[in-house]
Design a protein around this motif. Structure first.
Motif, PDB file in Angstrom:
ATOM      1  N   LEU A  13       0.725  -1.264   0.245  1.00  0.00           N
ATOM      2  CA  LEU A  13       0.159   0.501  -0.088  1.00  0.00           C
ATOM      3  C   LEU A  13       0.235   1.138  -0.339  1.00  0.00           C
ATOM      4  N   ALA A  14       2.000   1.194   0.068  1.00  0.00           N
ATOM      5  CA  ALA A  14       2.674   2.332   0.331  1.00  0.00           C
ATOM      6  C   ALA A  14       2.831   3.652  -1.663  1.00  0.00           C
ATOM      7  N   THR A  15       2.669   4.631  -1.224  1.00  0.00           N
ATOM      8  CA  THR A  15       2.984   5.354  -2.904  1.00  0.00           C
ATOM      9  C   THR A  15       4.287   5.221  -3.466  1.00  0.00           C
ATOM     10  N   GLY A  16       3.709   4.888  -4.662  1.00  0.00           N
ATOM     11  CA  GLY A  16       5.357   5.028  -5.668  1.00  0.00           C
ATOM     12  C   GLY A  16       4.726   4.737  -6.505  1.00  0.00           C
ATOM     13  N   ASP A  76      -1.253  -4.816  -5.559  1.00  0.00           N
ATOM     14  CA  ASP A  76      -1.207  -3.983  -5.603  1.00  0.00           C
ATOM     15  C   ASP A  76      -1.980  -2.576  -4.949  1.00  0.00           C
ATOM     16  N   GLY A  77      -1.896  -1.797  -4.154  1.00  0.00           N
ATOM     17  CA  GLY A  77      -3.211  -0.859  -3.585  1.00  0.00           C
ATOM     18  C   GLY A  77      -2.819   0.642  -3.400  1.00  0.00           C
ATOM     19  N   ARG A  78      -3.328   1.602  -3.909  1.00  0.00           N
ATOM     20  CA  ARG A  78      -2.874   2.808  -3.180  1.00  0.00           C
ATOM     21  C   ARG A  78      -4.454   3.263  -2.261  1.00  0.00           C
ATOM     22  N   ILE A  79      -3.844   4.134  -1.243  1.00  0.00           N
ATOM     23  CA  ILE A  79      -4.851   5.013  -0.234  1.00  0.00           C
ATOM     24  C   ILE A  79      -5.159   6.240  -0.896  1.00  0.00           C
ATOM     25  N   CYS A  80      -5.830   6.158  -1.091  1.00  0.00           N
ATOM     26  CA  CYS A  80      -6.961   8.053  -1.658  1.00  0.00           C
ATOM     27  C   CYS A  80      -7.727   8.210  -0.526  1.00  0.00           C
ATOM     28  N   CYS A  81      -7.432   8.248   0.526  1.00  0.00           N
ATOM     29  CA  CYS A  81      -7.467   8.850   2.126  1.00  0.00           C
ATOM     30  C   CYS A  81      -6.775   9.042   3.074  1.00  0.00           C
ATOM     31  N   PHE A  82      -6.718  10.258   3.610  1.00  0.00           N
ATOM     32  CA  PHE A  82      -6.536  10.372   4.878  1.00  0.00           C
ATOM     33  C   PHE A  82      -6.299   9.340   5.920  1.00  0.00           C
ATOM     34  N   PRO A  83      -5.300   9.302   6.735  1.00  0.00           N
ATOM     35  CA  PRO A  83      -5.657   8.204   8.027  1.00  0.00           C
ATOM     36  C   PRO A  83      -6.779   8.677   8.919  1.00  0.00           C
ATOM     37  N   ALA A  84      -7.116   9.304   8.689  1.00  0.00           N
ATOM     38  CA  ALA A  84      -8.434   9.800   9.739  1.00  0.00           C
ATOM     39  C   ALA A  84      -9.651   8.872   8.491  1.00  0.00           C
ATOM     40  N   THR A  85      -9.996   9.220   7.914  1.00  0.00           N
ATOM     41  CA  THR A  85     -10.823   8.678   7.091  1.00  0.00           C
ATOM     42  C   THR A  85     -10.359   6.664   7.041  1.00  0.00           C
ATOM     43  N   GLY A 127     -13.965   1.268   3.465  1.00  0.00           N
ATOM     44  CA  GLY A 127     -15.393   0.533   3.332  1.00  0.00           C
ATOM     45  C   GLY A 127     -15.523   0.827   1.327  1.00  0.00           C
ATOM     46  N   LYS A 128     -14.637   1.811   0.854  1.00  0.00           N
ATOM     47  CA  LYS A 128     -14.741   1.132  -0.867  1.00  0.00           C
ATOM     48  C   LYS A 128     -13.285   0.897  -0.983  1.00  0.00           C
ATOM     49  N   SER A 129     -13.579  -0.535  -0.842  1.00  0.00           N
ATOM     50  CA  SER A 129     -12.401  -1.161  -1.629  1.00  0.00           C
ATOM     51  C   SER A 129     -12.566  -1.891  -3.410  1.00  0.00           C
ATOM     52  N   ILE A 130     -11.984  -0.708  -3.325  1.00  0.00           N
ATOM     53  CA  ILE A 130     -12.417  -1.100  -5.178  1.00  0.00           C
ATOM     54  C   ILE A 130     -10.979  -1.532  -6.044  1.00  0.00           C
ATOM     55  N   TYR A 131     -11.584  -3.116  -6.620  1.00  0.00           N
ATOM     56  CA  TYR A 131     -10.692  -3.852  -7.674  1.00  0.00           C
ATOM     57  C   TYR A 131     -10.980  -3.085  -8.617  1.00  0.00           C
ATOM     58  N   ALA A 132      -9.500  -2.572  -9.481  1.00  0.00           N
ATOM     59  CA  ALA A 132      -8.967  -1.605 -10.368  1.00  0.00           C
ATOM     60  C   ALA A 132      -8.825  -1.926 -11.672  1.00  0.00           C
ATOM     61  N   GLY A 133      -8.540  -3.732 -11.986  1.00  0.00           N
ATOM     62  CA  GLY A 133      -8.267  -4.479 -12.702  1.00  0.00           C
ATOM     63  C   GLY A 133      -6.995  -5.077 -12.411  1.00  0.00           C
ATOM     64  N   GLU A 134      -6.746  -6.081 -13.456  1.00  0.00           N
ATOM     65  CA  GLU A 134      -5.138  -7.208 -13.894  1.00  0.00           C
ATOM     66  C   GLU A 134      -4.196  -6.049 -12.937  1.00  0.00           C
ATOM     67  N   ASN A 135      -3.869  -5.063 -13.988  1.00  0.00           N
ATOM     68  CA  ASN A 135      -3.284  -4.165 -14.385  1.00  0.00           C
ATOM     69  C   ASN A 135      -2.620  -3.702 -12.842  1.00  0.00           C
ATOM     70  N   VAL A 136      -1.293  -3.875 -12.525  1.00  0.00           N
ATOM     71  CA  VAL A 136      -0.958  -3.540 -10.862  1.00  0.00           C
ATOM     72  C   VAL A 136      -0.777  -2.255 -11.097  1.00  0.00           C
ATOM     73  N   THR A 137      -0.269  -1.462 -12.218  1.00  0.00           N
ATOM     74  CA  THR A 137      -0.398  -0.071 -12.490  1.00  0.00           C
ATOM     75  C   THR A 137      -1.465   1.115 -12.308  1.00  0.00           C
ATOM     76  N   ASN A 138      -2.623   0.230 -12.149  1.00  0.00           N
ATOM     77  CA  ASN A 138      -3.916   0.954 -13.061  1.00  0.00           C
ATOM     78  C   ASN A 138      -4.158   1.694 -11.310  1.00  0.00           C
ATOM     79  N   PRO A 139      -3.934   1.756  -9.700  1.00  0.00           N
ATOM     80  CA  PRO A 139      -4.239   1.964  -8.742  1.00  0.00           C
ATOM     81  C   PRO A 139      -3.549   3.255  -8.643  1.00  0.00           C
ATOM     82  N   THR A 140      -1.973   2.787  -9.379  1.00  0.00           N
ATOM     83  CA  THR A 140      -1.488   4.186  -8.633  1.00  0.00           C
ATOM     84  C   THR A 140      -1.754   5.670 -10.618  1.00  0.00           C
ATOM     85  N   MET A 141      -2.719   4.678 -11.496  1.00  0.00           N
ATOM     86  CA  MET A 141      -3.093   6.182 -12.115  1.00  0.00           C
ATOM     87  C   MET A 141      -4.300   7.217 -11.196  1.00  0.00           C
TER      88      MET A 141
END
Ligand SMILES: NC(=O)c1ccc[n+]([C@@H]2O[C@H](COP(=O)([O-])OP(=O)(O)OC[C@H]3O[C@@H](n4cnc5c(N)ncnc54)[C@H](OP(=O)(O)O)[C@@H]3O)[C@@H](O)[C@H]2O)c1
Length: 292
Positions: free
Chosen positions: A92-95, A116-125, A154-168
């Motif tokens: 889940l680290a940003t990169g 590979d995941g990307r967190i799109c919120c702040f810790p409080a959320t 709550g919104k754990s969203i699957y963005a497809g097979e490509n592991v670069t999609n969450p970064t985009m």
């Protein structure tokens, strides 16, 4: 010591992830390079004495270290690889996209299932129903673990097979996440420069936000249809407003850089004869932008 999930990293974000897992009724296994950061969780989680011990405790290993370099230096060791074999690693680290591709390939070579995941919120959320984390990678692996992952967002969203999609998608999130708070602070600065209490502005902010959110409905329709002729607010009208905004705020001594940058973005399509179209046309203008 066995638990449904192990978490590597107890920084600001990692600690929030840990709290969310505990709040969801789990007893996660936690590891942090500096062990003291585990102390607040001593009664509600299993504190692993080593990263290997943490990984051995669960089939799902979530890593949230500061960056990929820290992740590499923590994971790319024979005893850690051995412990991870056959398990699922969620990073889940940003990169950058290349970071995700490289780590996914490494995991694949070693028989480690990888998301590979990307967190799109702040810790409080984190842990809330509206928290967003995007995931990329094998669909079956995501399906297997989504029941645990929704505890993090709550919104754990699957963005497809490509592991670069969450970064985009993270980049798209950052467009909004950087611009909107800056706009708030810019507005508050205008108030103060004009001798007005910024509270007058902040008190109306929920209404402004709701209005902007409603605009997203017509933006989405225009983008889906590739039709920018259904005009709610024409680009040229917005540009005239932006000119007033820049002149007025500059006169007050507010730094003009922010307003100038936005005005420049609007000016290009208007100069190209697109001023009568809805502001949604900026979507096309942004896509056409070339870097020097
Ligand atoms: N905070 C946010 O608002 C936010 C939002 C979205 C995404 N993220 C992403 O989440 C990730 C973590 O951010 P954070 O806010 O939790 O950062 P942080 O509070 O600075 O925590 C950094 C974590 O990384 C660990 N770490 C650093 N270097 C390490 C190394 N060489 N080996 C092992 N562990 C190492 C730290 O361990 P020690 O305690 O031992 O130093 C700590 O657990 C980042 O990629 C960030 O971009 C954060």
């Amino acid at each position: 010591m066995s638990s449904s999930v192990s978490l590597l990293g107890l920084g600001s974000m990692g600690s929030s992830l840990a709290r969310a897992l505990i709040a969801a009724g789990m007893r996660p296994t936690l590891w942090n390079r500096t062990p003291e950061r585990g102390s607040p969780f001593a009664s509600s989680a299993n504190l692993a004495g080593s990263i290997v011990e943490a990984i051995q405790s669960s089939d799902l290993v979530v890593s949230c270290l500061i960056n990929y370099a820290a992740t590499w230096s923590s994971l790319d060791r024979p005893e850690v690889i051995e412990a991870l074999k056959g398990k699922t690693l969620v990073q889940l680290a940003t990169g950058l996209p290349a970071d995700a591709t490289e780590l996914a390939a490494w995991a694949g070579r070693h028989g480690i299932r990888y998301l590979d995941g990307r967190i799109c919120c702040f810790p409080a959320t984190i842990g809330r129903p509206d928290a967003v984390i995007y995931y990329g990678g094998d669909a079956a692996t995501f399906e297997e673990h989504v029941g645990t992952l929704v505890a993090l967002a709550g919104k754990s969203i699957y963005a497809g097979e490509n592991v670069t999609n969450p970064t985009m998608l993270d980049c798209a999130f950052l467009s909004y996440c950087f611009a909107a708070p800056m706009a708030m602070l810019h507005g508050a600065a205008i108030c103060e420069a004009a001798g007005l209490d910024p509270e007058l502005f902040f008190a109306a902010l929920p209404s402004f936000s709701a209005d902007v959110n409603r605009r997203s409905v017509s933006f989405r329709e225009a983008i889906r249809a590739r039709d920018f002729t259904n005009v709610q607010s024409a680009l040229q009208t917005d540009l005239a407003g932006a000119r007033m905004w820049l002149a007025c705020s500059s006169e007050l001594g507010v730094d003009p850089a922010f307003a100038k940058a936005l005005l420049d973005v609007m000016r290009v399509p208007v100069d190209q004869g697109k001023g009568a179209l809805d502001t949604a046309y900026l979507f096309e203008a942004f896509k056409g932008a070339k870097t020097a």
